[in-house]
Design a protein around this motif. Structure first.
Motif, mmCIF file in Angstrom:
data_model
loop_
_atom_site.group_PDB
_atom_site.id
_atom_site.type_symbol
_atom_site.label_atom_id
_atom_site.label_comp_id
_atom_site.label_asym_id
_atom_site.label_seq_id
_atom_site.Cartn_x
_atom_site.Cartn_y
_atom_site.Cartn_z
ATOM 1 N N LEU A 62 0.520 46.719 28.752
ATOM 2 C CA LEU A 62 1.658 45.973 29.302
ATOM 3 C C LEU A 62 2.252 46.716 30.502
ATOM 4 N N ASP A 63 2.351 48.030 30.385
ATOM 5 C CA ASP A 63 2.841 48.878 31.479
ATOM 6 C C ASP A 63 1.917 48.754 32.692
ATOM 7 N N GLU A 64 0.627 48.782 32.416
ATOM 8 C CA GLU A 64 -0.372 48.757 33.484
ATOM 9 C C GLU A 64 -0.324 47.452 34.283
ATOM 10 N N SER A 66 2.102 45.392 34.441
ATOM 11 C CA SER A 66 3.413 45.311 35.109
ATOM 12 C C SER A 66 3.376 46.094 36.418
ATOM 13 N N SER A 67 2.789 47.283 36.374
ATOM 14 C CA SER A 67 2.738 48.105 37.590
ATOM 15 C C SER A 67 1.884 47.429 38.672
ATOM 16 N N LYS A 68 0.889 46.655 38.242
ATOM 17 C CA LYS A 68 0.013 45.990 39.222
ATOM 18 C C LYS A 68 0.723 44.842 39.941
ATOM 19 N N LYS A 75 3.724 47.965 46.853
ATOM 20 C CA LYS A 75 4.847 48.807 46.434
ATOM 21 C C LYS A 75 4.373 49.858 45.450
ATOM 22 N N ARG A 76 5.036 51.033 45.496
ATOM 23 C CA ARG A 76 4.711 52.120 44.566
ATOM 24 C C ARG A 76 5.955 52.462 43.769
ATOM 25 N N GLY A 77 5.805 52.499 42.448
ATOM 26 C CA GLY A 77 6.960 52.802 41.623
ATOM 27 C C GLY A 77 6.555 53.224 40.236
ATOM 28 N N VAL A 78 7.554 53.629 39.458
ATOM 29 C CA VAL A 78 7.288 54.086 38.092
ATOM 30 C C VAL A 78 8.169 53.334 37.097
ATOM 31 N N THR A 79 7.742 53.340 35.867
ATOM 32 C CA THR A 79 8.430 52.657 34.781
ATOM 33 C C THR A 79 9.688 53.419 34.391
ATOM 34 N N ARG A 80 10.833 52.748 34.405
ATOM 35 C CA ARG A 80 12.083 53.346 33.918
ATOM 36 C C ARG A 80 12.332 52.926 32.475
ATOM 37 N N ASN A 81 12.107 51.654 32.172
ATOM 38 C CA ASN A 81 12.263 51.118 30.810
ATOM 39 C C ASN A 81 11.109 50.173 30.514
ATOM 40 N N LEU A 82 10.700 50.154 29.233
ATOM 41 C CA LEU A 82 9.668 49.198 28.803
ATOM 42 C C LEU A 82 10.024 48.751 27.384
ATOM 43 N N GLY A 107 17.128 45.590 45.158
ATOM 44 C CA GLY A 107 16.783 46.815 45.869
ATOM 45 C C GLY A 107 15.560 47.445 45.242
ATOM 46 N N ARG A 108 15.680 48.728 44.875
ATOM 47 C CA ARG A 108 14.515 49.431 44.315
ATOM 48 C C ARG A 108 14.260 49.070 42.851
ATOM 49 N N LYS A 109 15.196 48.399 42.192
ATOM 50 C CA LYS A 109 15.017 48.033 40.776
ATOM 51 C C LYS A 109 14.250 46.716 40.659
ATOM 52 N N HIS A 110 13.067 46.784 40.033
ATOM 53 C CA HIS A 110 12.210 45.611 39.871
ATOM 54 C C HIS A 110 12.063 45.300 38.376
ATOM 55 N N ALA A 129 10.088 45.012 31.610
ATOM 56 C CA ALA A 129 10.142 46.379 32.143
ATOM 57 C C ALA A 129 11.065 46.454 33.346
ATOM 58 N N LEU A 130 11.627 47.645 33.515
ATOM 59 C CA LEU A 130 12.331 47.991 34.748
ATOM 60 C C LEU A 130 11.512 49.059 35.458
ATOM 61 N N PHE A 131 11.081 48.758 36.675
ATOM 62 C CA PHE A 131 10.375 49.724 37.515
ATOM 63 C C PHE A 131 11.285 50.135 38.669
HETATM 64 C C1 LIG Z 1 3.844 57.224 42.672
HETATM 65 C C2 LIG Z 1 3.377 55.906 42.101
HETATM 66 C C3 LIG Z 1 2.547 56.082 40.839
HETATM 67 C C4 LIG Z 1 2.269 54.740 40.172
HETATM 68 C C5 LIG Z 1 1.746 54.948 38.778
HETATM 69 C C6 LIG Z 1 1.962 53.691 37.947
HETATM 70 C C7 LIG Z 1 1.469 53.915 36.538
HETATM 71 C C8 LIG Z 1 1.944 52.833 35.629
HETATM 72 C C9 LIG Z 1 3.416 52.938 35.460
HETATM 73 C C10 LIG Z 1 3.760 54.189 34.676
HETATM 74 O O1 LIG Z 1 3.347 54.360 33.564
HETATM 75 S S1 LIG Z 1 4.766 55.355 35.461
HETATM 76 C C11 LIG Z 1 4.872 56.684 34.227
HETATM 77 C C12 LIG Z 1 6.015 56.489 33.269
HETATM 78 N N1 LIG Z 1 7.281 56.580 33.940
HETATM 79 C C13 LIG Z 1 7.829 57.761 34.302
HETATM 80 O O2 LIG Z 1 7.277 58.813 34.095
HETATM 81 C C14 LIG Z 1 9.157 57.692 34.988
HETATM 82 C C15 LIG Z 1 10.097 58.820 34.519
HETATM 83 N N2 LIG Z 1 11.442 58.558 34.988
HETATM 84 C C16 LIG Z 1 11.828 58.917 36.231
HETATM 85 O O3 LIG Z 1 11.124 59.584 36.994
HETATM 86 C C17 LIG Z 1 13.207 58.505 36.644
HETATM 87 O O4 LIG Z 1 13.933 58.089 35.516
HETATM 88 C C18 LIG Z 1 13.168 57.344 37.658
HETATM 89 C C19 LIG Z 1 12.550 57.828 39.001
HETATM 90 C C20 LIG Z 1 12.387 56.140 37.156
HETATM 91 C C21 LIG Z 1 14.601 56.884 37.945
HETATM 92 O O5 LIG Z 1 15.417 57.988 38.114
HETATM 93 P P1 LIG Z 1 16.729 57.884 39.030
HETATM 94 O O6 LIG Z 1 17.521 59.141 38.736
HETATM 95 O O7 LIG Z 1 16.346 57.561 40.412
HETATM 96 O O8 LIG Z 1 17.511 56.601 38.472
HETATM 97 P P2 LIG Z 1 18.279 56.383 37.066
HETATM 98 O O9 LIG Z 1 17.443 56.861 35.935
HETATM 99 O O10 LIG Z 1 19.658 56.936 37.156
HETATM 100 O O11 LIG Z 1 18.381 54.802 36.935
HETATM 101 C C22 LIG Z 1 17.894 53.932 37.930
HETATM 102 C C23 LIG Z 1 18.737 52.651 37.912
HETATM 103 O O12 LIG Z 1 18.292 51.848 36.804
HETATM 104 C C24 LIG Z 1 19.444 51.383 36.108
HETATM 105 N N3 LIG Z 1 19.053 51.068 34.746
HETATM 106 C C25 LIG Z 1 18.610 51.902 33.815
HETATM 107 N N4 LIG Z 1 18.329 51.223 32.683
HETATM 108 C C26 LIG Z 1 18.604 49.927 32.932
HETATM 109 C C27 LIG Z 1 18.514 48.728 32.178
HETATM 110 N N5 LIG Z 1 18.069 48.725 30.919
HETATM 111 N N6 LIG Z 1 18.847 47.557 32.782
HETATM 112 C C28 LIG Z 1 19.257 47.549 34.055
HETATM 113 N N7 LIG Z 1 19.368 48.637 34.827
HETATM 114 C C29 LIG Z 1 19.063 49.820 34.259
HETATM 115 C C30 LIG Z 1 20.440 52.516 36.246
HETATM 116 O O13 LIG Z 1 21.745 52.042 35.997
HETATM 117 C C31 LIG Z 1 20.238 52.864 37.725
HETATM 118 O O14 LIG Z 1 20.894 51.925 38.552
HETATM 119 P P3 LIG Z 1 21.540 52.330 39.961
HETATM 120 O O15 LIG Z 1 20.408 52.919 40.792
HETATM 121 O O16 LIG Z 1 22.062 51.049 40.498
HETATM 122 O O17 LIG Z 1 22.623 53.350 39.648
#
Ligand SMILES: CCCCCCCCCC(=O)SCCNC(=O)CCNC(=O)[C@H](O)C(C)(C)COP(=O)(O)OP(=O)(O)OC[C@H]1O[C@@H](n2cnc3c(N)ncnc32)[C@H](O)[C@@H]1OP(=O)(O)O
Length: 138
Positions: A62-64, A66-68, A75-82, A107-110, A129-131
């Motif tokens: 599901l994560d995979e 979603s990232s696609k 766009k390039r990003g990472v999973t914040r919530n799933l 903005g950056r929140k997808h 998910a939130l990316f």
């Molecule tokens: C380089 C590209 C590589 C692509 C690989 C893709 C692979 C497939 C996808 C993955 O599996 S990625 C690997 C798993 N993910 C991670 O390892 C990410 C680890 N987490 C982080 O590095 C940081 O948490 C992250 C960069 C994602 C965000 O950190 P930040 O300090 O920039 O932001 P923050 O955590 O404070 O929250 C971001 C925003 O989300 C909001 N937020 C959080 N939970 C929420 C929620 N449930 N609903 C709505 N909004 C929410 C939060 O309020 C905030 O809003 P604002 O920016 O407006 O202040």
């Protein structure tokens, strides 16, 4: 319509060409609509119990997909919530379809939804998910 095939030099478990244990998935999608999908036959090493896929691998798929949705749009990003809803077992003896689509972005929140379906069209698992995207200014 766009296709993303596994790339040399990428060791992602889901989509890289250079992970010997990886799934090497090819994805299709529509960047304008914000969609991505693939179909594949899950290997048995994704098993949890009996003939069912492990829940952790369901999360991975599901994560995979979603990232696609983001990759399709360049766009390039990472999973914040799933958040996952496991609705029915994912049977390992047949193919599965993965689908992802963009709900909205601020903005950056997808926010992206995804699901896994069997060949009959039954939804087996769903996620939302939130990316956090690094390379967008809008
Ligand atoms: C380089 C590209 C590589 C692509 C690989 C893709 C692979 C497939 C996808 C993955 O599996 S990625 C690997 C798993 N993910 C991670 O390892 C990410 C680890 N987490 C982080 O590095 C940081 O948490 C992250 C960069 C994602 C965000 O950190 P930040 O300090 O920039 O932001 P923050 O955590 O404070 O929250 C971001 C925003 O989300 C909001 N937020 C959080 N939970 C929420 C929620 N449930 N609903 C709505 N909004 C929410 C939060 O309020 C905030 O809003 P604002 O920016 O407006 O202040």
């Amino acid at each position: 319509m766009k296709t993303l095939a596994p790339k040399t030099g990428n060791s992602c478990f889901g989509c890289g060409a250079d992970n010997p244990l990886g799934l090497k998935l090819t994805f299709h999608g529509d960047p304008e609509k914000g969609t991505a999908w693939t179909e594949f036959l899950p290997p048995h090493f994704l098993a949890g119990g009996a003939n069912m896929m492990h829940g952790g691998f369901i999360a991975l798929l599901l994560d995979e997909v979603s990232s696609k949705v983001l990759s399709m749009q360049g766009k390039r990003g990472v999973t914040r919530n799933l958040e996952i809803s496991y609705q029915k077992p994912v049977n390992l003896s047949g193919p599965v379809r993965l689908e992802g689509s963009l709900i909205r972005h601020e903005g950056r929140k997808h926010f992206i939804k995804a699901r896994i379906l069997n060949p009959g069209g039954d939804v087996l698992a769903e996620s939302e998910a939130l990316f956090l995207v690094f390379n967008t200014s809008s």
